[in-house]
Design a protein around this motif. Structure first.
Motif, PDB file in Angstrom:
ATOM      1  N   UNK A 160       0.923  -1.162   0.000  1.00  0.00           N
ATOM      2  CA  UNK A 160      -0.184  -0.037  -0.102  1.00  0.00           C
ATOM      3  C   UNK A 160       1.006   1.294   0.077  1.00  0.00           C
ATOM      4  N   UNK A 161       1.931   1.374   0.822  1.00  0.00           N
ATOM      5  CA  UNK A 161       2.749   2.223   0.644  1.00  0.00           C
ATOM      6  C   UNK A 161       3.432   2.629  -0.638  1.00  0.00           C
ATOM      7  N   UNK A 162       3.924   1.563  -1.405  1.00  0.00           N
ATOM      8  CA  UNK A 162       4.597   1.647  -2.639  1.00  0.00           C
ATOM      9  C   UNK A 162       3.381   2.307  -3.505  1.00  0.00           C
ATOM     10  N   UNK A 163       2.235   2.085  -3.385  1.00  0.00           N
ATOM     11  CA  UNK A 163       1.179   2.688  -4.378  1.00  0.00           C
ATOM     12  C   UNK A 163       0.912   4.040  -4.027  1.00  0.00           C
ATOM     13  N   UNK A 164       1.001   4.471  -2.819  1.00  0.00           N
ATOM     14  CA  UNK A 164       0.741   5.743  -2.277  1.00  0.00           C
ATOM     15  C   UNK A 164       2.008   6.527  -2.798  1.00  0.00           C
ATOM     16  N   UNK A 165       3.212   6.179  -2.749  1.00  0.00           N
ATOM     17  CA  UNK A 165       4.309   6.846  -3.020  1.00  0.00           C
ATOM     18  C   UNK A 165       4.152   7.216  -4.555  1.00  0.00           C
ATOM     19  N   UNK A 166       3.903   6.106  -5.401  1.00  0.00           N
ATOM     20  CA  UNK A 166       3.866   6.266  -6.761  1.00  0.00           C
ATOM     21  C   UNK A 166       2.791   7.510  -7.257  1.00  0.00           C
ATOM     22  N   UNK A 167       1.527   7.653  -6.299  1.00  0.00           N
ATOM     23  CA  UNK A 167       0.710   8.551  -6.483  1.00  0.00           C
ATOM     24  C   UNK A 167       1.032   9.899  -6.225  1.00  0.00           C
ATOM     25  N   UNK A 168       2.069  10.182  -5.109  1.00  0.00           N
ATOM     26  CA  UNK A 168       2.408  11.385  -4.448  1.00  0.00           C
ATOM     27  C   UNK A 168       3.569  11.913  -5.238  1.00  0.00           C
ATOM     28  N   UNK A 169       4.420  11.011  -5.966  1.00  0.00           N
ATOM     29  CA  UNK A 169       5.415  11.337  -6.848  1.00  0.00           C
ATOM     30  C   UNK A 169       5.092  11.904  -8.362  1.00  0.00           C
ATOM     31  N   UNK A 170       3.638  11.582  -8.675  1.00  0.00           N
ATOM     32  CA  UNK A 170       2.923  12.142  -9.781  1.00  0.00           C
ATOM     33  C   UNK A 170       3.265  11.227 -10.841  1.00  0.00           C
ATOM     34  N   UNK A 171       3.599  10.112 -10.852  1.00  0.00           N
ATOM     35  CA  UNK A 171       3.695   9.065 -12.076  1.00  0.00           C
ATOM     36  C   UNK A 171       2.415   8.729 -12.500  1.00  0.00           C
ATOM     37  N   UNK A 172       2.216   8.599 -13.733  1.00  0.00           N
ATOM     38  CA  UNK A 172       1.072   8.354 -14.294  1.00  0.00           C
ATOM     39  C   UNK A 172       0.624   6.921 -13.924  1.00  0.00           C
ATOM     40  N   UNK A 173      -0.384   6.760 -13.324  1.00  0.00           N
ATOM     41  CA  UNK A 173      -0.737   5.488 -12.800  1.00  0.00           C
ATOM     42  C   UNK A 173      -1.450   4.433 -14.032  1.00  0.00           C
ATOM     43  N   UNK A 174      -1.345   3.324 -13.757  1.00  0.00           N
ATOM     44  CA  UNK A 174      -1.742   2.322 -14.720  1.00  0.00           C
ATOM     45  C   UNK A 174      -3.510   1.924 -14.458  1.00  0.00           C
ATOM     46  N   UNK A 175      -4.026   1.436 -15.220  1.00  0.00           N
ATOM     47  CA  UNK A 175      -5.347   1.079 -14.928  1.00  0.00           C
ATOM     48  C   UNK A 175      -5.431   0.069 -13.935  1.00  0.00           C
ATOM     49  N   UNK A 226      -6.146  -0.777  -3.722  1.00  0.00           N
ATOM     50  CA  UNK A 226      -7.329  -1.117  -2.719  1.00  0.00           C
ATOM     51  C   UNK A 226      -7.515  -2.434  -2.276  1.00  0.00           C
ATOM     52  N   UNK A 227      -6.799  -3.606  -3.094  1.00  0.00           N
ATOM     53  CA  UNK A 227      -6.512  -5.119  -2.569  1.00  0.00           C
ATOM     54  C   UNK A 227      -5.592  -4.985  -1.284  1.00  0.00           C
ATOM     55  N   UNK A 228      -4.555  -4.209  -1.381  1.00  0.00           N
ATOM     56  CA  UNK A 228      -3.625  -4.225  -0.263  1.00  0.00           C
ATOM     57  C   UNK A 228      -4.297  -3.456   0.796  1.00  0.00           C
ATOM     58  N   UNK A 229      -5.127  -2.566   0.925  1.00  0.00           N
ATOM     59  CA  UNK A 229      -5.853  -1.821   1.870  1.00  0.00           C
ATOM     60  C   UNK A 229      -6.778  -2.788   2.498  1.00  0.00           C
ATOM     61  N   UNK A 267     -15.709  -6.450   3.698  1.00  0.00           N
ATOM     62  CA  UNK A 267     -14.292  -6.535   3.280  1.00  0.00           C
ATOM     63  C   UNK A 267     -13.896  -7.683   2.361  1.00  0.00           C
ATOM     64  N   UNK A 268     -14.286  -9.001   2.892  1.00  0.00           N
ATOM     65  CA  UNK A 268     -13.978  -9.933   1.958  1.00  0.00           C
ATOM     66  C   UNK A 268     -14.816  -9.761   0.552  1.00  0.00           C
ATOM     67  N   UNK A 269     -15.995  -9.355   0.815  1.00  0.00           N
ATOM     68  CA  UNK A 269     -16.566  -9.244  -0.453  1.00  0.00           C
ATOM     69  C   UNK A 269     -15.901  -8.227  -1.567  1.00  0.00           C
ATOM     70  N   UNK A 270     -15.560  -7.013  -0.813  1.00  0.00           N
ATOM     71  CA  UNK A 270     -14.790  -5.903  -1.658  1.00  0.00           C
ATOM     72  C   UNK A 270     -13.720  -6.563  -2.103  1.00  0.00           C
ATOM     73  N   UNK A 285     -14.598  -8.246  -5.223  1.00  0.00           N
ATOM     74  CA  UNK A 285     -14.892  -7.475  -6.392  1.00  0.00           C
ATOM     75  C   UNK A 285     -13.789  -6.937  -7.047  1.00  0.00           C
ATOM     76  N   UNK A 286     -12.766  -6.309  -6.139  1.00  0.00           N
ATOM     77  CA  UNK A 286     -11.594  -5.815  -6.765  1.00  0.00           C
ATOM     78  C   UNK A 286     -10.835  -6.892  -7.617  1.00  0.00           C
ATOM     79  N   UNK A 287     -10.783  -8.048  -7.156  1.00  0.00           N
ATOM     80  CA  UNK A 287     -10.100  -9.107  -7.928  1.00  0.00           C
ATOM     81  C   UNK A 287     -10.870  -9.514  -9.178  1.00  0.00           C
ATOM     82  N   UNK A 288     -12.238  -9.243  -9.197  1.00  0.00           N
ATOM     83  CA  UNK A 288     -12.970  -9.280 -10.359  1.00  0.00           C
ATOM     84  C   UNK A 288     -12.565  -8.194 -11.212  1.00  0.00           C
ATOM     85  N   UNK A 289     -12.436  -6.796 -10.846  1.00  0.00           N
ATOM     86  CA  UNK A 289     -12.196  -5.780 -11.668  1.00  0.00           C
ATOM     87  C   UNK A 289     -10.895  -5.844 -12.413  1.00  0.00           C
TER      88      UNK A 289
END
Length: 218
Positions: free
Chosen positions: A16-31, A38-41, A80-83, A86-90
């Protein structure tokens, strides 16, 4: 038990920290970054709730939970299990979309923003979790008196027996729900396998054509 939960908490917190750091550094996120983060959280929250539930299972002398605590923790754990499902399906759908060729009529879905992906995820979650609202009624604090009809969840919480008609109806709805999401993931994975197999055969066709050009038949 607690060692496994601790390792899982540290691993998901790091992801989760890795994905937050990528967002903070302004890197273009992948889909796929949104569902992975979200799965990590989600898994982090699930493991923390599991720790509370394990504490009530293995250390019953610590005091019983009240009715509200039972409903909140068990229902939140189920949500949370259902979420997570759903995130795995997405994530499976997004992986399939990234492999769609440009000539396909489905190529327009490649350009959908994270906002659209989040809306689709929330729609899946609402659809999936709508079948779990019965937990507010069926989960309660374990009464002091013992009964053979009570199904224990933890030392403090238990399932209240339901009528046969209600249990049969819920089982049918839950089966439909599971089949729907499994069907979506199966179609996505099958589509990816088909595309990869077709892509693997293309170099062989190109090589055969090149050989025919260099060694034409007499």
């Amino acid at each position: 038990m607690y060692t496994v939960i601790g390792i899982g908490v540290m691993a998901n917190a790091l992801l989760l920290l890795v994905h937050i750091s990528l967002h903070i550094t302004g890197q273009r996120p992948k889909p796929t970054d949104l569902p992975i983060g979200l799965l990590a959280l989600i898994h982090l929250v699930i493991l923390l709730i599991k720790g509370f539930i394990a504490a009530d299972i293995f250390t019953p002398q610590g005091g019983r939970w009240d009715d509200l605590t039972c409903k909140f923790l068990i229902y939140l754990y189920r949500l949370m299990r259902e979420f997570s499902i759903c995130a795995t399906c997405l994530l499976s759908v997004l992986h399939a979309i990234t492999l769609i060729p440009r000539s396909s009529c489905l190529a327009k879905f490649k350009h959908k923003s994270s906002h659209h992906n989040l809306c689709f995820l929330l729609f899946l979650w609402v659809f999936y979790s709508s079948f779990s609202s019965h937990l507010f009624i069926s989960i309660a604090a374990t009464p002091n008196l013992t009964s053979d009809n009570i199904m224990y969840v933890t030392e403090s919480c238990s399932f209240i027996p339901m009528t046969f008609f209600l249990w049969h109806s819920l089982s049918t709805l839950i089966t439909f729900r599971e089949a729907s999401l499994i069907g979506i993931m199966t179609l996505s994975d099958g589509y990816m396998v088909a595309l990869l197999c077709r892509h693997k055969r293309q170099p062989s066709v190109s090589t055969a054509l090149a050989r025919l050009q260099y060694h034409p038949q007499n």
